[in-house]
Design a protein around this motif. Sequence first.
Motif: not given
Length: 191
Positions: A89-97, A31-33, A15-21
């Motif tokens: 944390w996920f928002a930061h990682e998605l920033g890398h993407v 596609r993101i794994i 849920a936290c990942f999807l909120k950021a995504y």
Amino acid sequence: MPVQFQDLSSEHIKACFLKAYQAYPELHGHRIIVRQRSMSKTTMNAQPLLNWRFFRRSRRQYIVNLTDNMHVEDRISIHELPEEVLVGWFAHELGHVCDYLHRGVLRMLQFGVGYLLLPNYRAGAERIADIFAVEHGFADAIIATKQYILKHSGLPSAYKRRIELYYMSPDEVAMIAQGEPANALTIDQII
């Protein structure tokens, strides 16, 4: 949905990942794994998936790895982290993407070498990821994540020093969120 979870049973983490995504529409065509695995030196990382699609930017796929446990004295499980910390944390990682979306194959290879070998390059890459996260509305979550890391007494001091060395401070994130110039380069100057 192009998000796939592997070896991840925690609904809280998903849920936290999807909120950021959801705040990153430019990633929705890729596609993101997201997978959980044992990692010793980092909590999370994002990277392109190395397959034949790597060579075509528009078809590239990405993977976000997260550790199963924070490396603290009392072994905090990732799924026990507060929602705002995980989302940050996920928002930061998605920033890398997001950063990777703009890079062709040669620039991705240059990124990998620069990140591994040049401390200033690594700091710039981490800064870009934070700026993308702030631009997508996650300033408060990024600040919460950094404060959690820096103030958590059980985290090793070497880990905290690495965060202080390569990542923006909570104050600097707040300055960028308010539109004030910060001490380092902006995303337009780095990309």
